[in-house]
Design an enzyme around this catalytic site. Structure first.
Site, short mmCIF file in Angstrom:
data_model
loop_
_atom_site.label_atom_id
_atom_site.label_comp_id
_atom_site.label_asym_id
_atom_site.label_seq_id
_atom_site.Cartn_x
_atom_site.Cartn_y
_atom_site.Cartn_z
N GLY A 40 0.83 -1.21 0.00
CA GLY A 40 0.00 0.00 0.00
C GLY A 40 0.86 1.25 0.00
O GLY A 40 1.98 1.25 -0.51
N CYS A 41 0.35 2.31 0.57
CA CYS A 41 1.07 3.58 0.62
C CYS A 41 2.46 3.38 1.22
O CYS A 41 2.61 2.81 2.30
CB CYS A 41 0.28 4.58 1.46
SG CYS A 41 1.18 6.11 1.79
N PHE A 42 3.48 3.85 0.52
CA PHE A 42 4.84 3.62 1.00
C PHE A 42 5.20 4.43 2.23
O PHE A 42 6.19 4.13 2.92
CB PHE A 42 5.89 3.82 -0.09
CG PHE A 42 5.76 5.03 -0.99
CD1 PHE A 42 5.17 6.21 -0.57
CD2 PHE A 42 6.26 4.98 -2.29
CE1 PHE A 42 5.09 7.31 -1.41
CE2 PHE A 42 6.18 6.07 -3.14
CZ PHE A 42 5.59 7.25 -2.69
N TRP A 43 4.43 5.45 2.57
CA TRP A 43 4.74 6.24 3.77
C TRP A 43 4.79 5.34 5.01
O TRP A 43 5.72 5.42 5.81
CB TRP A 43 3.70 7.31 3.98
CG TRP A 43 3.68 8.42 2.97
CD1 TRP A 43 4.63 8.72 2.04
CD2 TRP A 43 2.63 9.38 2.77
NE1 TRP A 43 4.25 9.80 1.29
CE2 TRP A 43 3.03 10.23 1.71
CE3 TRP A 43 1.41 9.59 3.39
CZ2 TRP A 43 2.23 11.28 1.27
CZ3 TRP A 43 0.61 10.64 2.95
CH2 TRP A 43 1.02 11.49 1.90
#
Length: 219
Positions: A40-43
């Site tokens: 998912g979101c790499f953050w």
């Protein structure tokens, strides 16, 4: 940065983490190695692994597509074949590849979701492992099979193993995002719980300060 914010919903994280069993098939490695993981979101994935003991660096980026369109504006359309991913450089004398995978599946994502993760949808948010070699591919496949055989999640694991994929670092404003913006609504709702799960479930694997791409503590 405003464009990135506009493309992400602020729905809360869907499922708490769990401490999964150790891998039955382990890695035999020496020297600094890299692991490339998409959840998912790499953050949030970056933020988790920046706090894992033995990790020397965790870089947000794009994997699975070509160099020509490895940029956020193109990847966010979902049409480039990239996944938002994180390249983790680690010391296997401190933490092995299979142990990184255990943390990944325990706290960084819901691996049963297909082409989405939490509020983010599209193939760029797929769950995927990009092995650096045949050994990593073997360990990853064995661990997924082990978790599926135990019916760990109640649904099949959708995480894909995609070998021979290049990795391209993301833009600078995406790096160290969770560490630099802990109060951002998306981070607070979706990613801070992952870091809390890491600290709670794997205290022996957790470092108090993140290893930052920028090489300096967040302001």
């Amino acid at each position: 940065m405003a464009a990135a914010f506009g493309l992400r919903g602020f729905a809360s994280a869907e499922e708490a983490g769990r401490r999964l069993p150790e891998a039955a098939v382990t890695a035999e490695e020496s020297g600094l190695r890299t692991a490339t993981l998409a959840g998912g979101c790499f953050w949030g994935v970056q933020g988790v692994f920046q706090h894992v003991r033995g990790v020397r660096q965790a870089v947000s980026g794009y994997a699975g597509g070509d160099a020509a369109d490895a940029r956020y504006g193109a990847v966010s359309t979902g049409g480039t074949a990239h996944a938002e991913a994180v390249r983790v450089t680690y010391d296997p004398a401190v933490i092995r590849y299979d142990e990184l995978l255990r943390i990944f599946f325990s706290v960084a994502l819901d691996p049963t979701q297909v082409n989405r993760q939490g509020p983010d949808s599209g193939p760029q948010y797929r769950s995927a492992i990009f092995p650096a070699d045949a050994g990593q591919a073997r360990v990853a496949a064995a661990y997924i099979a082990q978790l599926d055989a135990a019916r760990t999640y109640g649904r099949p694991i959708a995480t894909r193993i995609e070998p021979q994929a290049a990795f391209y670092p993301a833009e600078g404003y995406h790096q160290d995002f969770m560490a630099s913006h802990p109060n951002h609504p998306y981070i607070a709702a979706n990613d801070a719980p992952k870091l809390r799960d890491l600290r709670s479930l794997f205290p022996e694997r957790t470092t108090p300060e993140p290893v930052l791409v920028g090489g300096r503590p967040p302001s």
